[in-house]
Design a protein around this motif. Sequence first.
Motif, short mmCIF file in Angstrom:
data_model
loop_
_atom_site.label_atom_id
_atom_site.label_comp_id
_atom_site.label_asym_id
_atom_site.label_seq_id
_atom_site.Cartn_x
_atom_site.Cartn_y
_atom_site.Cartn_z
N LEU A 10 -3.92 -7.21 2.05
CA LEU A 10 -3.14 -7.08 0.76
C LEU A 10 -3.40 -5.77 -0.23
O LEU A 10 -2.85 -5.74 -0.72
N GLU A 11 -4.89 -5.87 -0.19
CA GLU A 11 -4.86 -4.70 -1.21
C GLU A 11 -4.13 -3.46 -0.38
O GLU A 11 -4.04 -2.27 -1.27
N ILE A 12 -4.15 -2.94 0.75
CA ILE A 12 -3.96 -1.85 1.56
C ILE A 12 -2.49 -1.55 1.17
O ILE A 12 -1.59 -0.52 1.22
N LEU A 13 -1.45 -3.54 1.26
CA LEU A 13 -0.15 -2.93 1.09
C LEU A 13 0.05 -3.38 -0.16
O LEU A 13 1.69 -1.98 -0.12
N LEU A 14 -1.01 -3.29 -1.27
CA LEU A 14 -0.26 -2.83 -2.75
C LEU A 14 -0.22 -1.14 -2.97
O LEU A 14 0.02 -1.09 -3.51
N TYR A 15 -1.35 -0.98 -2.25
CA TYR A 15 -1.73 0.35 -2.42
C TYR A 15 -0.13 0.74 -1.88
O TYR A 15 0.54 2.83 -2.42
N GLY A 16 0.26 0.51 -0.66
CA GLY A 16 1.57 1.20 0.00
C GLY A 16 2.64 0.63 -0.86
O GLY A 16 3.06 1.82 -0.73
N PHE A 53 8.97 3.89 3.42
CA PHE A 53 7.55 2.29 3.34
C PHE A 53 6.81 2.27 4.64
O PHE A 53 5.76 2.28 4.24
N SER A 54 7.36 2.26 5.92
CA SER A 54 6.46 2.65 6.61
C SER A 54 5.24 3.45 6.74
O SER A 54 4.44 2.82 7.25
N ALA A 55 5.75 4.89 6.38
CA ALA A 55 5.04 5.25 6.01
C ALA A 55 3.91 5.33 5.00
O ALA A 55 2.84 6.09 5.35
N ALA A 56 4.34 5.17 3.85
CA ALA A 56 3.62 4.66 3.41
C ALA A 56 2.61 4.00 3.23
O ALA A 56 1.65 3.87 2.92
N LEU A 57 2.85 2.76 3.96
CA LEU A 57 1.79 2.24 4.59
C LEU A 57 0.68 2.44 5.09
O LEU A 57 -0.61 1.61 5.14
N TYR A 58 1.02 3.10 6.48
CA TYR A 58 0.08 3.82 7.17
C TYR A 58 -0.70 5.04 6.50
O TYR A 58 -1.29 5.08 5.96
N PHE A 59 0.65 5.65 5.81
CA PHE A 59 -0.85 6.94 4.58
C PHE A 59 -1.74 5.70 4.31
O PHE A 59 -3.15 6.34 3.69
N SER A 60 -1.10 4.53 3.66
CA SER A 60 -2.02 3.39 2.59
C SER A 60 -3.05 2.68 3.20
O SER A 60 -4.89 2.94 2.59
N ALA A 61 -3.44 3.00 4.40
CA ALA A 61 -4.06 2.54 5.02
C ALA A 61 -5.49 3.10 5.55
O ALA A 61 -6.41 3.03 6.07
N GLU A 62 -4.62 4.43 5.91
CA GLU A 62 -5.23 5.72 6.55
C GLU A 62 -6.16 5.88 6.09
O GLU A 62 -7.88 6.17 5.51
#
Length: 147
Positions: free
Chosen positions: A54-60, A83-92
Amino acid sequence: MLAVIIAAAFLVVATGFLHYEVLRGLNTRLPQLGMPDRFKLLVVIAAAFVAHALEILLYGIAVYVLIGHFGAGHLAGANDSLFSAALYFSAETYTSLGFGDVTPTGPVRLLAGVEALNGLLLIGWTASFTYISMERFWNAKDSGSTS
């Protein structure tokens, strides 16, 4: 740049609060669960994983909004939807995996640095809580205890 600073401050507070509430809830409710102690540790791990996701999702979402609506830079190397790039970037970034094929440019780089530091702190907090839970619930003499 001001939007990035405000978003970074908000996200540090929001993710810290979310993490605190999840760990506090686990701390108060786990002893009451009528299950073997060893399974309580699995609940700790599962709940922590969900909290981090959820925290990764918030940053994404923040990266998506800052780039897509405020023009605070872009994600170089992103071939998917923003959006998918932002989520991936946030996770990494959150996991301190490091920049790979997607890297930030512009003011959003500040948010990336804050996210890496925040992720490191929250992951460390989870590790500490998991250790304390193991001390509390891991009983070598009676690993099937429900107390």
